[in-house]
Design an enzyme around this catalytic site. Sequence first.
Site, mmCIF file in Angstrom:
data_model
loop_
_atom_site.group_PDB
_atom_site.id
_atom_site.type_symbol
_atom_site.label_atom_id
_atom_site.label_comp_id
_atom_site.label_asym_id
_atom_site.label_seq_id
_atom_site.Cartn_x
_atom_site.Cartn_y
_atom_site.Cartn_z
ATOM 1 N N HIS A 471 43.707 63.385 -38.556
ATOM 2 C CA HIS A 471 42.770 63.378 -37.432
ATOM 3 C C HIS A 471 42.763 62.003 -36.741
ATOM 4 C CE1 HIS A 471 38.862 64.646 -35.496
ATOM 5 N NE2 HIS A 471 38.766 63.337 -35.377
ATOM 6 N N GLU A 472 42.544 60.962 -37.505
ATOM 7 C CA GLU A 472 42.455 59.628 -36.905
ATOM 8 C C GLU A 472 43.796 59.208 -36.318
ATOM 9 O OE1 GLU A 472 39.632 58.630 -36.266
ATOM 10 O OE2 GLU A 472 38.528 59.894 -37.676
ATOM 11 N N HIS A 475 44.044 60.540 -32.818
ATOM 12 C CA HIS A 475 43.379 59.669 -31.844
ATOM 13 C C HIS A 475 44.284 58.467 -31.526
ATOM 14 C CE1 HIS A 475 39.516 61.609 -31.509
ATOM 15 N NE2 HIS A 475 39.205 61.461 -32.782
ATOM 16 N N HIS A 478 47.058 59.258 -29.172
ATOM 17 C CA HIS A 478 46.519 59.376 -27.815
ATOM 18 C C HIS A 478 46.463 57.988 -27.171
ATOM 19 C CE1 HIS A 478 43.136 61.593 -25.322
ATOM 20 N NE2 HIS A 478 44.257 61.500 -24.669
HETATM 21 ZN ZN LIG Z 1 37.649 62.385 -33.869
#
Ligand SMILES: [Zn+2]
Length: 682
Positions: A471-472, A475, A478
């Site tokens: 998940h991290e 990010h 991105h």
């Molecule tokens: Zn998040």
Amino acid sequence: MTTPASEPNPLVSIEFPVPFDRVRAAHVEPAIAGLLGTARARLQAIAAEPGPRTFENTMRALDALTEPLDYAMGVVRHLESVATYPELRAAFNAVQPAVSAFYTGIPLDSGLWRSIQAFAATPEAAALAGERRRFLHKTVEAFRRQGANLDAEGKRKLEAIDVELTTLTTKFSENVLDSTNAFELVIADERQLAGLPPSARDAARESAARKGRQGWRFTLHAPDYFALMTYLDDAAIRRQVYQAHSVRATSGAWDNRPLAGRILELRAQKARLLGFADFADFALEDRMAHTGARALAFLEDLKVKTEARFHQENRQLLDFRRSLEGSAAPALEAWDVAYYAEKQRAALYAFDEEALRPYFPLASVVAGMFELVEHLYGIHVSERSGVPVWDPQVHYYDVHDQDGAFLGGFYADWYPRENKRGGAWMEALITGGPVADGFQPHAGVICGNLTPPLGGRPALLTHREAETIFHEFGHLLHHLLSRVEMHGFAGTNVAWDFVELPSQIMENWCWERASLDLFARHWETGAPIPEELFQKMKRARTFRAASAQMRQLGFGYVDLLLHTRYRPEVDGDPVTYARRVLEPFMPAPLPPDHAVIAAFTHLFASPMGYGAGYYSYKWAEVLDADAFTRFRDGGIFSRDIGGQFRAAILSRGDSEDPAVLYRQFMGRDPDPRALLERSGLA
Ligand SMILES: [Zn+2]
């Protein structure tokens, strides 16, 4: 502590890699004071520009206004979260008020606002296209939303509302904490602990000992509360604790009920002052949903598609209880649901999350994840030693593109420490922009508080922790893959209900056999997860998924209705109103004094918070489940689809409307069917 005069202050200019080894608490106040002065001077220079208004001297100057200040504050804030000490915290707290006052004052600066409007009226502005056109448009909208158009009286009103909101929301969150802390349950008779797992008993024993008490002590904080609700056999104690939890912050000096009402009133006033029908329309204008009505319609659609399964799950849970206790066993009460659900889960799946741990050694999870993104995006991640870090546990990595271009670097800090805050997060440290010969590198950090190495074994993670890393890292991609012109549009500076798409989509690769086999390998034997265990893990994923979804939808409804349709003169007090709204979404009747919003910190613990934004959790799940279907159907290692995702989403930041970006990747608007399928509800 003083700094030798000969040593330059490492915070005053952007350096890559970040000189973490040279930053001291004593650097903070002089650096920030200087950078604030520079930013103020730059702001005045934009307003005082003598020549004709151009994109360069107005919009780009505004975009670059706070860049060095952002960097310095980012580095300090980061160190304060991962390697804090009293002098650093004091320095950080000392600079914060002036910095936040400066940022909130930018849209209220009338000279700057006139400059932007003057530029907007030029032929150059009228001829803008693409990203620059959007930047001008969004800047004007953001200034307007923050009060730039108000007259002096309006600005005074807005400030008074904001000050009162800050005071009330701070008090609200203190009341929740204080009333939560005011409760304790000390159990002296060990027989009353029946059902509770050893870890929860040990924690309760220690908690009592810390207070100099005998027996086992339980509080209303999450770990204790959930352990009791899930495992404790004694229904009377479960009931007592449930009720204490559901009436937190509703009495005496900690009564949040009047505060919630006043916060709602102030938010509605603020929205109207700024020209919006209600607070939801104000908060959502710049998000994918755009209006409260659209967010409500989104929730309504999912509710209709979830309800039948929700009722079925609840009937099955009652049947399960009656299979244990006889056909005369009563209907489930609110404090029974988690308890019987856990028993039902164990009976159906015989699945112990702990059995997966040996297959998730952190180093192999991380290495497999790097291999995955090499397949998908053609990027190469390589660790580099000798780069200054803030703790020996931290690793630094370079990221290169397939053509060898240096994209940027990142730091990974995965284990808990006493000088580090809880949770998991990604933070941008440096945001690059276009330069003559390419693009400046970006830098970021990913942090977590994962299971550390224990007893001579490597760090063995839970499946959920492996998902957290993915998940991290989503990010982070991105941020690192961002290729936009305007600083303010880079990376994760996107609409709140869009920002979790790149992160949550990564979690999907933690559920596919082929990708799991890349990184989920037994730490001793290197064997992949046995098929039987994998199947159990997949099946357990959808257990009572409709109930979990209804609960989230219910909170989303409460939030949106309070910020749109709720009228105190007709609907009565907001606590009663919220209970009425929430009731049909819950698996058992709510007690008459149940006061969910008195302790709903998501909504009321800060002036904006998740107010009118709670729906975003589900919205983002719809996006990630839907977008992942392209990989699921076209190949989970497909460079072709990965390339399209990178081009449409990961590289674009907020340089285009997220609905347009989504359509570029999917060829259509989001469809909730994939989420329903993934949750076993379709
Ligand atoms: Zn998040």
